[in-house]
Design a protein around this motif. Structure first.
Motif, PDB file in Angstrom:
ATOM      1  N   LYS A 144      18.213   9.067   2.276  1.00 59.56           N
ATOM      2  CA  LYS A 144      17.515   7.851   1.673  1.00 59.56           C
ATOM      3  C   LYS A 144      16.022   7.859   2.235  1.00 59.56           C
ATOM      4  CE  LYS A 144      20.883   4.472   1.190  1.00 59.56           C
ATOM      5  NZ  LYS A 144      21.945   4.716   2.223  1.00 59.56           N
ATOM      6  N   GLN A 145      15.854   8.420   3.640  1.00 66.61           N
ATOM      7  CA  GLN A 145      14.797   8.587   4.056  1.00 66.61           C
ATOM      8  C   GLN A 145      13.589   9.541   3.243  1.00 66.61           C
ATOM      9  OE1 GLN A 145      14.916   9.798   8.258  1.00 66.61           O
ATOM     10  NE2 GLN A 145      12.877  10.495   8.343  1.00 66.61           N
ATOM     11  N   LEU A 146      14.273  10.546   2.805  1.00 69.09           N
ATOM     12  CA  LEU A 146      13.623  11.661   2.014  1.00 69.09           C
ATOM     13  C   LEU A 146      13.427  11.209   0.635  1.00 69.09           C
ATOM     14  CD1 LEU A 146      12.847  14.499   3.006  1.00 69.09           C
ATOM     15  CD2 LEU A 146      14.837  15.379   1.737  1.00 69.09           C
ATOM     16  N   GLU A 147      14.163  10.413   0.132  1.00 72.48           N
ATOM     17  CA  GLU A 147      14.016   9.710  -0.995  1.00 72.48           C
ATOM     18  C   GLU A 147      12.482   9.030  -1.176  1.00 72.48           C
ATOM     19  OE1 GLU A 147      17.471   7.366  -2.459  1.00 72.48           O
ATOM     20  OE2 GLU A 147      18.252   9.079  -2.675  1.00 72.48           O
ATOM     21  N   LYS A 148      12.222   8.165  -0.018  1.00 73.81           N
ATOM     22  CA  LYS A 148      10.979   7.496   0.162  1.00 73.81           C
ATOM     23  C   LYS A 148       9.923   8.683   0.798  1.00 73.81           C
ATOM     24  CE  LYS A 148      10.377   3.935   3.093  1.00 73.81           C
ATOM     25  NZ  LYS A 148      11.005   3.005   4.094  1.00 73.81           N
ATOM     26  N   GLU A 149      10.375   9.324   1.755  1.00 70.22           N
ATOM     27  CA  GLU A 149       9.117  10.169   2.181  1.00 70.22           C
ATOM     28  C   GLU A 149       8.752  11.427   1.463  1.00 70.22           C
ATOM     29  OE1 GLU A 149       9.280  10.520   6.640  1.00 70.22           O
ATOM     30  OE2 GLU A 149      10.307   8.566   6.622  1.00 70.22           O
ATOM     31  N   LYS A 150       9.793  12.081   0.771  1.00 71.26           N
ATOM     32  CA  LYS A 150       9.652  13.176  -0.205  1.00 71.26           C
ATOM     33  C   LYS A 150       9.985  14.637   0.929  1.00 71.26           C
ATOM     34  CE  LYS A 150       9.187  11.120  -3.990  1.00 71.26           C
ATOM     35  NZ  LYS A 150      10.205  10.056  -4.045  1.00 71.26           N
ATOM     36  N   VAL A 151       8.853  14.396   1.695  1.00 70.28           N
ATOM     37  CA  VAL A 151       8.930  15.553   2.792  1.00 70.28           C
ATOM     38  C   VAL A 151       8.873  14.995   4.242  1.00 70.28           C
ATOM     39  CG1 VAL A 151       7.792  17.724   3.300  1.00 70.28           C
ATOM     40  CG2 VAL A 151       7.667  17.142   1.245  1.00 70.28           C
ATOM     41  N   VAL A 152       9.553  15.574   5.344  1.00 70.83           N
ATOM     42  CA  VAL A 152       9.509  14.831   6.641  1.00 70.83           C
ATOM     43  C   VAL A 152       8.697  15.933   7.616  1.00 70.83           C
ATOM     44  CG1 VAL A 152      10.501  14.022   8.506  1.00 70.83           C
ATOM     45  CG2 VAL A 152      11.389  13.384   6.348  1.00 70.83           C
ATOM     46  N   TRP A 153       7.849  15.674   7.785  1.00 74.30           N
ATOM     47  CA  TRP A 153       6.817  16.772   8.439  1.00 74.30           C
ATOM     48  C   TRP A 153       7.019  16.804   9.879  1.00 74.30           C
ATOM     49  CZ3 TRP A 153       5.148  20.376   5.229  1.00 74.30           C
ATOM     50  CH2 TRP A 153       5.129  20.013   3.734  1.00 74.30           C
ATOM     51  N   LEU A 154       6.957  17.981  10.681  1.00 73.69           N
ATOM     52  CA  LEU A 154       6.874  18.064  12.208  1.00 73.69           C
ATOM     53  C   LEU A 154       5.731  17.592  12.969  1.00 73.69           C
ATOM     54  CD1 LEU A 154       8.678  19.156  14.326  1.00 73.69           C
ATOM     55  CD2 LEU A 154       7.850  21.415  14.009  1.00 73.69           C
ATOM     56  N   ASP A 155       4.588  18.099  12.068  1.00 71.23           N
ATOM     57  CA  ASP A 155       3.201  18.115  12.534  1.00 71.23           C
ATOM     58  C   ASP A 155       2.372  17.858  11.404  1.00 71.23           C
ATOM     59  OD1 ASP A 155       0.574  18.742  13.502  1.00 71.23           O
ATOM     60  OD2 ASP A 155       1.725  19.777  15.287  1.00 71.23           O
ATOM     61  N   TRP A 156       1.376  16.912  11.378  1.00 70.76           N
ATOM     62  CA  TRP A 156       0.786  16.610  10.356  1.00 70.76           C
ATOM     63  C   TRP A 156      -0.766  17.078  10.155  1.00 70.76           C
ATOM     64  CZ3 TRP A 156       1.720  13.269   6.159  1.00 70.76           C
ATOM     65  CH2 TRP A 156       3.041  12.785   6.201  1.00 70.76           C
ATOM     66  N   GLY A 157      -1.254  17.732  11.367  1.00 67.79           N
ATOM     67  CA  GLY A 157      -2.210  18.629  11.423  1.00 67.79           C
ATOM     68  C   GLY A 157      -2.282  20.005  10.745  1.00 67.79           C
ATOM     69  N   ARG A 158      -3.334  20.653  10.619  1.00 64.63           N
ATOM     70  CA  ARG A 158      -3.263  21.764   9.963  1.00 64.63           C
ATOM     71  C   ARG A 158      -2.904  23.002  10.614  1.00 64.63           C
ATOM     72  NH1 ARG A 158      -8.349  22.647   6.206  1.00 64.63           N
ATOM     73  NH2 ARG A 158      -6.622  23.589   4.930  1.00 64.63           N
ATOM     74  N   ASP A 159      -2.848  22.794  11.873  1.00 63.20           N
ATOM     75  CA  ASP A 159      -2.642  24.219  12.881  1.00 63.20           C
ATOM     76  C   ASP A 159      -1.465  24.181  13.662  1.00 63.20           C
ATOM     77  OD1 ASP A 159      -5.007  25.534  11.813  1.00 63.20           O
ATOM     78  OD2 ASP A 159      -5.904  23.840  12.873  1.00 63.20           O
ATOM     79  N   ASN A 160       0.072  23.731  13.171  1.00 60.57           N
ATOM     80  CA  ASN A 160       1.140  24.295  13.890  1.00 60.57           C
ATOM     81  C   ASN A 160       2.037  24.916  12.785  1.00 60.57           C
ATOM     82  OD1 ASN A 160       3.361  24.371  15.279  1.00 60.57           O
ATOM     83  ND2 ASN A 160       3.542  22.114  15.445  1.00 60.57           N
ATOM     84  N   TYR A 161       2.106  26.277  13.032  1.00 59.07           N
ATOM     85  CA  TYR A 161       2.899  26.809  11.922  1.00 59.07           C
ATOM     86  C   TYR A 161       3.723  27.675  12.444  1.00 59.07           C
ATOM     87  CZ  TYR A 161       4.333  28.679   7.441  1.00 59.07           C
ATOM     88  OH  TYR A 161       5.160  29.163   6.381  1.00 59.07           O
ATOM     89  N   ALA A 162       5.061  27.929  11.813  1.00 66.51           N
ATOM     90  CA  ALA A 162       6.176  28.976  12.152  1.00 66.51           C
ATOM     91  C   ALA A 162       6.611  28.358  13.465  1.00 66.51           C
ATOM     92  CB  ALA A 162       5.279  30.350  12.486  1.00 66.51           C
TER      93      ALA A 162
END
Ligand code: FRU
Length: 522
Positions: A287-305
């Motif tokens: 249900k959360q995903l229906e609303k949010e579409k994607v749930v992100w771990l970190d919203w900045g541009r520099d945290n990958y892998a």
């Protein structure tokens, strides 16, 4: 069959490592300005993803994608670089652990401590550690063949120092999928099996094995859920208790590039259950995903892998990411080395009316480095200086902020230097979002997509009270909002180190409590 010995020692000699060079020579301008104070970075050469993270006998091991001889990536000659730490904060770099060979470059993967010697690599005295990585065959890729990527293993009998590649590699052949990589393995104690999750184009595939050598396909996950703006990479599935309960859930982290919330590379996650074969999303999370579409771990541009360590004591789940973005990583203005890691973070799973949150906060070991403290309580009526020049070194500091009586307005922290360069970040309590603006942060024009936008992270509500933990190093900002519920990580390259921190707001009457802790590192 010929056993291919690890060439770590030879590589060390060939590339003439001199890890102590820094202490004997005056630091170059680049080292002074941009070599992080407390984030791991290789002495020389290129680095991307963290690989093979594990803990054994008091030592944490960080391997990483590495081309030691040049500071831009060479995907035909990728190694696993290697660093060790007693506390996840201070790292010692060792010679590269696993080098490319005639079967291919050594792409990302994981490592497990094989306590029961299921692999048979043990010698009766030492616990084998087994690394599982992707072979990337550049010749095949250049020839347009689809099966350039396969999974292979290597083992270590000396606590991860030296590695022997398995003679029968690859252990998992390519099934005809172009992007088929980044195996993350864990011991599934309930089913007494090893489970391997990897990224297959923009899906997750699971395999199982009893001995880490023979793998059978289990299931696929990911069709039509989450972000698909790019290829899926570096996944990680692990069990975790819902905070404050005994309920166990499974979290699947999936990195994606491009398609991140503010452009380029980023990490998303899913919450559900794993029955030894299939990962299914939890109903609340669906249900959360229906609303949010994607749930992100970190919203900045520099945290990958971002992926987690194997075998961490006290059942803790600790992750670390590569603090960069494929959008511009080979172009950032350092020459001797490129990239650093994020601060290692402990993750916890919280459940609320809105759904699940995988919160992350810096590992507790960072506290051991806290020295001088500056505390201030400020009643906000106009712009205020929080930290003046010379008061504390803002290139190695943790700043804790506690806001009370917030109103609908914008609260902007400004990190600046004498050249007028700045990074602005904070909370917009009108539009309900966090933001980071590095458009005027100094060197920004090395790539047109580095500073062409203000990064934003939406919030579910307006806040009356809120907390920020802010980690600053010479070239990075890590924001942990509300005890790690929302996280933003970004890098910057000022022409002179940032030395002052201000708060700017048009609101009246809010109270801000700050404690800034100097980190005594180096
Ligand atoms: C992610 C990634 C992985 C791959 C590695 C190559 O950043 O693209 O998928 O294994 O980097 O260096």
């Amino acid at each position: 069959m010929k056993i291919i010995r690890s060439t770590a020692l030879a590589i060390g000699l060939i590339f003439m490592y001199n890890f102590n060079a820094q202490t004997t020579q005056a630091l170059s301008k680049e080292e002074q300005l941009y070599r992080p104070n407390y984030h791991f970075t290789p002495q020389k050469g290129w680095m991307n993803d963290p690989n093979g993270l594990f803990y054994l006998n008091g030592t944490y091991h960080l391997f990483f994608q590495h081309t030691p001889f040049q500071s831009v990536p060479d995907f035909s000659k990728m190694h696993w670089g290697h660093a060790i730490s007693k506390d996840l904060i201070k790292w010692e770099e060792l010679v590269p652990a696993i080098a490319y060979d005639e079967k291919g470059a050594i792409f990302s993967g994981s490592a497990v401590v094989d306590k029961d010697n299921t692999s048979g690599f043990g010698d009766g005295k030492n616990v084998p550690v087994v690394a599982i990585f992707t072979y990337h065959d550049m010749k095949k890729e250049k020839a347009g063949e689809i099966d350039a990527q396969s999974q292979a293993i290597a083992y270590s009998l000396d606590n991860g120092k030296t590695w022997t590649k398995y003679s029968n590699n690859p252990v998992l052949k390519n099934p005809g999928i172009k992007d088929f990589r980044d195996p993350k393995v864990f011991w599934d104690s309930k089913r007494k099996q090893w489970v391997l999750g990897l990224a297959a184009q923009d899906r997750q595939h699971f395999y199982a094995s009893k001995n880490l050598k023979d793998w059978k396909f289990l299931s696929e996950f990911g069709k039509d859920v989450g972000g698909h703006g790019g290829v899926w990479e570096c996944p990680d599935l692990f069990p975790i208790k819902v905070e404050g309960t005994n309920e166990e859930k499974w979290v699947l982290i999936v990195n994606i590039n491009p398609g991140g919330p503010n452009g380029g590379s980023a990490a998303q996650y899913f919450v559900g259950d794993f029955d030894g074969k299939t990962f299914r999303m939890d109903d609340v999370f669906t249900k959360q995903l229906e609303k949010e579409k994607v749930v992100w771990l970190d919203w900045g541009r520099d945290n990958y892998a971002s992926v987690s360590f194997d075998n961490v004591p006290d059942n803790k789940r600790v992750i670390v990411g590569w603090m960069s973005n494929w959008d511009y990583s080979p172009d950032v203005p350092t020459e001797k080395w490129r990239s650093s890691s994020t601060i290692p973070r402990e993750v916890t799973l919280r459940k609320s009316k809105e759904g699940y949150t995988l919160a992350s906060i810096p590992v507790s070991q960072l506290k051991n480095y806290e020295g001088k403290i500056i505390k201030k309580e400020i009643s906000l009526v106009s712009d205020k200086k929080l930290i003046s020049k010379g008061e504390i070194d803002l290139t190695k500091v943790v700043v804790d902020i506690d806001f009370k009586k917030m109103t609908a307005g914008v609260y902007t922290f400004v990190l600046k230097n004498d050249l007028g360069e700045k990074v602005s970040f904070g909370i917009d309590n009108i539009n309900k979002e966090l933001f980071i603006d590095r458009t005027k942060s100094g060197k920004t024009d090395f790539k047109d997509n580095f500073a062409d936008r203000i990064s934003k992270a939406p919030l579910a509500k307006k806040y009356k009270n809120s907390t920020f933990k802010i980690l600053l190093d010479k070239t990075s900002l890590e924001i942990f909002f509300e005890n790690g519920e929302k996280v933003m990580t970004e890098i910057f390259f000022p022409n002179e180190s940032f030395s002052e921190l201000l708060i700017s707001t048009d609101t009246k009457g809010s109270i801000l409590n700050m404690s800034a802790h100097q980190l005594n590192i180096k």
